[in-house]
Design a protein around this motif. Structure first.
Motif, PDB file in Angstrom:
ATOM      1  N   ARG A  74     -17.772  17.617 -22.346  1.00  0.00           N
ATOM      2  CA  ARG A  74     -18.919  18.521 -22.037  1.00  0.00           C
ATOM      3  C   ARG A  74     -20.024  17.983 -23.016  1.00  0.00           C
ATOM      4  N   PHE A  75     -21.144  17.765 -22.547  1.00  0.00           N
ATOM      5  CA  PHE A  75     -22.100  17.098 -23.466  1.00  0.00           C
ATOM      6  C   PHE A  75     -23.687  17.905 -23.361  1.00  0.00           C
ATOM      7  N   ASN A  76     -23.385  19.261 -23.082  1.00  0.00           N
ATOM      8  CA  ASN A  76     -24.698  20.179 -23.245  1.00  0.00           C
ATOM      9  C   ASN A  76     -24.196  21.468 -22.822  1.00  0.00           C
ATOM     10  N   PRO A  77     -24.970  22.346 -23.256  1.00  0.00           N
ATOM     11  CA  PRO A  77     -24.630  23.754 -23.310  1.00  0.00           C
ATOM     12  C   PRO A  77     -24.507  24.580 -21.874  1.00  0.00           C
ATOM     13  N   GLU A  78     -25.220  23.818 -20.960  1.00  0.00           N
ATOM     14  CA  GLU A  78     -24.980  24.145 -19.512  1.00  0.00           C
ATOM     15  C   GLU A  78     -23.751  23.894 -18.783  1.00  0.00           C
ATOM     16  N   GLY A  79     -23.047  22.798 -19.419  1.00  0.00           N
ATOM     17  CA  GLY A  79     -21.604  22.632 -19.197  1.00  0.00           C
ATOM     18  C   GLY A  79     -21.560  21.345 -18.343  1.00  0.00           C
ATOM     19  N   ASP A  80     -22.603  20.633 -18.257  1.00  0.00           N
ATOM     20  CA  ASP A  80     -22.419  19.236 -17.448  1.00  0.00           C
ATOM     21  C   ASP A  80     -21.146  18.534 -18.195  1.00  0.00           C
ATOM     22  N   VAL A 138     -14.282  25.210 -25.675  1.00  0.00           N
ATOM     23  CA  VAL A 138     -13.915  24.498 -24.372  1.00  0.00           C
ATOM     24  C   VAL A 138     -14.824  23.320 -24.445  1.00  0.00           C
ATOM     25  N   THR A 139     -14.086  21.978 -24.728  1.00  0.00           N
ATOM     26  CA  THR A 139     -15.161  20.867 -24.984  1.00  0.00           C
ATOM     27  C   THR A 139     -15.129  19.918 -23.974  1.00  0.00           C
ATOM     28  N   GLY A 140     -14.128  20.236 -22.747  1.00  0.00           N
ATOM     29  CA  GLY A 140     -14.006  19.547 -21.757  1.00  0.00           C
ATOM     30  C   GLY A 140     -13.049  19.784 -20.720  1.00  0.00           C
TER      31      GLY A 140
END
Length: 740
Positions: free
Chosen positions: A153-159, A227-229
């Motif tokens: 995950r690389f942004n708050p939106e969850g992309d 949850v980081t990915g």
């Protein structure tokens, strides 16, 4: 023109042979087209049944492949989770790494800067990930054969950014640098990312690989539980490829085949599996030149529901074929992959079956014609012979019946001998008279007529003889009936009187039964009151016994008081003596005080005071003595009264005991009286009921007597009618002749 029985038999036999043949010709001619249609329908039903079975088998094969795919993917996800728990500690560093983006939504090159993700002690960076997947992912792929892809995950939106994968390079496989956006192209939130960010494991089918890719997304949490990915696990296409090859190899007839069409997304309306490999991924409408036709099939299959078979017959045009060929398809919907699977076959390939069946029908008509002619000839010959066997005996018996109908039974009996001499069937019937079951119907009919003639001969003679006797008997019966009617009228009068008497007895018995019922109630009340009185008397006897015991106790106490009074009297005497001595001593002291002069004045005062006290003591002792005397007299009187009261109590107790015994006897008598009263009451009730029944019976008897009288009158009329009937019977029977 007279149509004899023999001609009728021949006509019936020939008609029975001709009519079915003619009817068969007419039915065959009229229904030939219908039979051909039935044959075509049956062939069509067989084809449809066969194609339906193939479609059902194809659906089951897809379902089995899907279950195998799901099971294998679940096992791969479980293996990955175990490896992740054992050696895959997840950590996010403060350092960052730049990743090039592959699936950009905007034009131009683009990079994504993300914190460095560490799994199992290995940093996932773009420079260090080329061709070197995580050992943990490689091990999971080796164990299960599934592809494993790590998303960060690389942004708050969850992309999500793909940072590692074991998948092979290809358009449908995730590669490092690919982005899984949280919003789809139409702006809707991707449910997969939403569920993963909520910490749930997601299992979902994707549109890749024609909708057969089954992917499991496992959340990745860092050292802080954030949850980081996620890790995506999906199988290779080996199972689906095997299914496709199996569908390619399966054929139906000469050119029939299995097929599947997509119903979702960009695959909707396109062949996934066709009869030709080059048609895969092409529009089914384009191949068949039937616009919107495939869309109808897809909608019907989806609306019918998963696993529900649907069929359709249509004309299919391909290539240079301008007319097209009639075709039938049976299909169903397989929901997990979004496939409409089915099987198709051209109906003209089964035309040979219909032609062969039609040829058999024509061959059958030819043989029916030949068989009909032969059957007609045979039937005519047999009917000529059989009609003689049937008609000749019937003719003889017809003449015999005419004689019987004329009333000349004597002539009919003589005609039997003539028939037996001229008719072979009659002679045969006489020979087998003991075993009629071996004869045909005409033989049995002759035996029946022969027995009828003999029975009529005997019956008519007997009726003529009995007519006179019946006339005489009916006259005597009429006289007896009139006498019996008079007797029954007298009996009816007596019955009426008995019925009235029975009614009066029933009423008196009812009154007596009610009176006995009141007596029974009074006896029951008296028994209850006597029981209550007996209980009270027993209580009084118990109280008097207690009083007697208390009186004896009181008498003992009074005797004890008398003894104490005697003791007090001795003490009072002692006090009196002490007072006298004290008085004497005080007197002596006073004398001595006088002798002492002024030195004895104080002692003289003391002596005087002592003397005064001694006098008071003497007076008190006398009063106590008087009181003791009074008390003794009172105690003696009380003892006498208590003895008298005790005697009275004992006398009363004896009287109460005797009264109790008498009351017991009364109660026993009352209790013995109750059952007898009840017996009398029951007897009177039964007597009243019996009297009522007698009254009812007598009323019924009276009605019966009346009815009997009416019946006798009717019997008299019937006797008269019988006499008239006998006279008529005699006149009718007189026309029959039983002798010359």
């Amino acid at each position: 023109m007279r149509f004899s029985l023999r001609k009728k038999i021949i006509a019936i036999a020939c008609g029975a042979a001709i009519i079915p043949i003619v009817a068969m010709f007419i039915i065959t001619d009229v229904l030939e087209d219908r039979l051909q249609d039935c044959i075509k329908n049956e062939v069509y039903s067989l084809i449809e049944s066969h194609v339906s079975q193939l479609t059902a088998d194809l659906y089951e094969e897809c379902r089995t492949s899907d279950q195998l795919l799901v099971a294998e993917t679940d096992r791969a996800a479980m293996a990955l989770e175990v490896l992740l728990e054992d050696q895959g500690r997840v950590k996010v560093l403060k350092r960052v790494s730049d990743w090039p983006v592959n699936n950009r939504r905007a034009s131009g090159k683009e990079e994504v800067t993300v914190p460095v993700l560490v799994i199992g002690g290995r940093e996932l960076t773009y420079a260090g990930s080329k061709g070197k997947p995580l050992p943990m992912l490689v091990e999971a792929t080796r164990i299960s054969g599934a592809f494993c892809t790590v998303f960060q995950r690389f942004n708050p939106e969850g992309d999500m950014l793909v940072v590692d994968t074991t998948a092979e390079s290809g358009e449908e496989n995730w590669q490092p640098g690919d982005i899984f956006y949280s919003l789809s192209d139409n702006g809707k939130v991707e449910s997969v990312i939403g569920d993963v960010l909520s910490g749930r494991t997601v299992k979902k089918y994707a549109l890749q690989n024609d909708g057969t890719r089954y992917t499991i997304y496992v959340p990745l949490r860092d050292q802080d539980g954030y949850v980081t990915g996620m890790i995506a696990v999906y199988m290779n296409n080996d199972i689906i490829d095997i299914l496709r090859k199996s569908m390619f190899k399966t054929t139906i007839g000469k050119s029939g085949y299995l097929w599947s069409i997509g119903s979702r997304g960009e695959n909707r309306g396109r062949y996934i599996v066709s009869n030709l490999a080059e048609n895969s991924a092409t529009s089914a409408d384009a191949v068949g030149e039937n616009k919107e036709f495939v869309e109808e099939i897809i909608n019907q299959a989806v609306e019918s529901g998963e696993g529900t078979l649907s069929s359709k017959a249509y004309v299919w045009k391909t290539g240079a074929d301008s007319d097209g060929r009639k075709k039938i398809s049976v299909y169903t919907y397989f929901k997990p992959w979004g496939w409409v699977v089915g099987s198709s076959v051209f109906l003209d390939e089964y035309q040979g079956i219909s032609d062969r069946l039609t040829g058999v029908l024509n061959y059958l008509v030819e043989w029916l014609t030949i068989t009909g002619v032969l059957l007609l000839i045979i039937t005519l010959a047999v009917s000529l012979y059989a009609s003689g066997l049937i008609a000749d005996p019937v003719s003889h018996m017809m003449e015999l019946v005419k004689i019987i109908a004329s009333g000349d039974v004597y002539k009919a009996k003589k005609s039997l001998a003539v028939v037996e001499e001229n008719c072979p069937n009659a002679r045969k019937a006489i020979l087998h008279a003991e075993t009629p079951e071996v004869l045909d119907e005409t033989g049995q009919l002759y035996l029946a007529i022969r027995e009828m003639v003999e029975a009529l001969y005997s019956l008519i003679g007997q009726v003529q003889r009995s007519g006179i006797q019946v006339t005489t008997s009916s006259t005597e019966i009429a006289a007896s009936a009139r006498q019996l009617e008079v007797t029954f009228n007298q009996q009816a009068s007596a019955t009426t009187q008995i019925s009235a008497t029975s009614a009066e007895i029933s009423a008196n018995s009812g009154e007596l039964a009610r009176a006995m019922h009141h007596v029974n109630d009074s006896a029951s009340t008296m028994d209850l009151l006597a029981s209550e009185g007996q209980d009270g008397l027993k209580t009084m006897i118990r109280i008097m016994d207690d009083l007697s015991s208390a009186t004896i106790t009181i008498t003992g106490k009074l005797d004890e008081i008398n003894d104490r009074a005697n003791s007090i009297e001795g003490i009072v005497n002692t006090i009196t003596k002490v007072a006298d001595r004290t008085n004497l001593l005080s007197l002596n002291a006073a004398i001595e005080a006088e002798k002492a002069g002024k030195f004895g004045q104080g002692f003289s005062v003391v002596a005087a005071e002592i003397r005064r006290l001694a006098d008071q003591t003497s007076v008190a002792a006398l009063e106590i003595e008087d009181m003791i005397g009074n008390m003794r007299s009172s105690v003696d009187s009380g003892v006498d009264e208590m003895e008298k009261f005790a005697s009275d109590v004992r006398f009363g107790a004896d009287k109460a005991g005797k009264l109790g015994k008498k009351l017991d006897g009364i109660m026993i008598g009352v209790r013995e009286l109750n059952p007898r009263i009840e017996q009398v009451n029951d007897g009177m009730s039964a007597q009243a009921e019996g009297a009522g029944q007698i009254s009812e019976a007598m009323a019924q008897l009276s009605d019966t007597a009346s009815d009997t009288s009416d019946a006798l009158a009717e019997f008299n009329r019937a006797t008269s009618q019988l006499n008239e009937a006998v006279q008529g019977l005699r006149s009718e029977v007189s026309r029959f002749k039983v002798s010359e």
